[in-house]
Design an enzyme around this catalytic site. Sequence first.
Site, PDB file in Angstrom:
ATOM      1  N   GLY A 145       0.835  -1.184   0.000  1.00 48.10           N
ATOM      2  CA  GLY A 145       0.000   0.000   0.000  1.00 48.10           C
ATOM      3  C   GLY A 145       0.876   1.241   0.000  1.00 48.10           C
ATOM      4  O   GLY A 145       2.058   1.193   0.342  1.00 48.10           O
ATOM      5  N   CYS A 146       0.297   2.372  -0.384  1.00 43.49           N
ATOM      6  CA  CYS A 146       1.092   3.600  -0.476  1.00 43.49           C
ATOM      7  C   CYS A 146       1.546   4.092   0.896  1.00 43.49           C
ATOM      8  O   CYS A 146       2.722   4.463   1.075  1.00 43.49           O
ATOM      9  CB  CYS A 146       0.307   4.681  -1.207  1.00 43.49           C
ATOM     10  N   TYR A 147       0.654   4.091   1.883  1.00 41.69           N
ATOM     11  CA  TYR A 147       1.062   4.491   3.233  1.00 41.69           C
ATOM     12  C   TYR A 147       2.108   3.543   3.809  1.00 41.69           C
ATOM     13  O   TYR A 147       3.100   3.991   4.400  1.00 41.69           O
ATOM     14  CB  TYR A 147      -0.147   4.554   4.163  1.00 41.69           C
ATOM     15  N   THR A 149       4.321   1.855   2.200  1.00 38.30           N
ATOM     16  CA  THR A 149       5.587   2.099   1.511  1.00 38.30           C
ATOM     17  C   THR A 149       6.361   3.211   2.197  1.00 38.30           C
ATOM     18  O   THR A 149       7.540   3.057   2.545  1.00 38.30           O
ATOM     19  CB  THR A 149       5.347   2.459   0.034  1.00 38.30           C
TER      20      THR A 149
END
EC number: 1.2.1.38
Length: 343
Positions: A145-147, A149
């Site tokens: 997920g972006c968060y 990462t």
Amino acid sequence: MTFSVAVSGASGYAGGEVLRLLASHPEVSIGAITAHSNAGSRLGALQPHLHSLAERELTETTVENLAGHDVVFLALPHGASAEIAAKLPEETLVIDAGADHRLEDPLVWEKFYGTVHAGTWPYGLPELPGHRERLREAKRIAVPGCYPTSSLLALTPGFSAGLLETQDVVIVAASGTSGAGKSVKVNLLGSEVMGGMSPYGVGGGHRHTPEIEQGLSAAAGENVQVSFTPTLAPMSRGILATATARVKPGTDAAALRRAWAEAYADEAFVHLLPEGQWPHTKSVQGSNHVAMQLAFDEHAGRVIVSCAIDNLTKGTAGGAVQSMNIALGLEETAGLTHQGVAP
């Protein structure tokens, strides 16, 4: 050798970003481009920035349309990837940009997502210790997920080096609105977002919390407890994560900086900035790069790490393409040489 690649969910932000990167990749050819409700549409009508692919027609997201390619990117809503992935040939490299195959604990998956766990794939964040080796020749990859990462890159060096306490880890991250996808929602209207910020998923309820804990616990070798609060920022793309953790007794600023510097010394995309320079989301916009800085708050006994990424690139599509390159034995930076955009 040129590898044939199919991209599902191509009308959305993540799928569109995958296509943007693949369009300039020197060793791939883009095959099927699929969507669900937008099947039959001209790609250029939905992704007008993708000029070289503008005349391509979106086809239905089916196993039949995706099979027959060397690589398949699944940029689908959470819960939609597993069924399709299970039916694709074993020799196909399948890269899931959704959450279906990220978590290791079935009970945690069911708690946060409410469906049956589909299994765990190698995790597509090669900068974490040991992960690059797992990606080599993998045929199934779960994109973080972006968060997670930004959060994992921010704190992993400290936990890997044994410098941080595993309790009382606090992460607050601001994300651009593209992180919520293209679905029409009142709280994402321009008039609602511009000029202000707001928190959401407060109180440990955000689905990325267990993913962050999973990664940090692996780095620490014991369970790490995280309080994670996401906020919505008035920008279209980008994440600025501020992560803090208590340092173990006897740890000083020099030891902290040395741990981060050594962890990322040979990484092409992660940049520990010179002391005194702090990251800015604009500096990494449109790129697969990561900018971070840390400080030791001696009064509070905590390390503070600020980490900036582009949520659509390094946080999703860039990480996916980087993982593909590793799995196929290509140059890891292929198709990812874009610098940030300014102003």
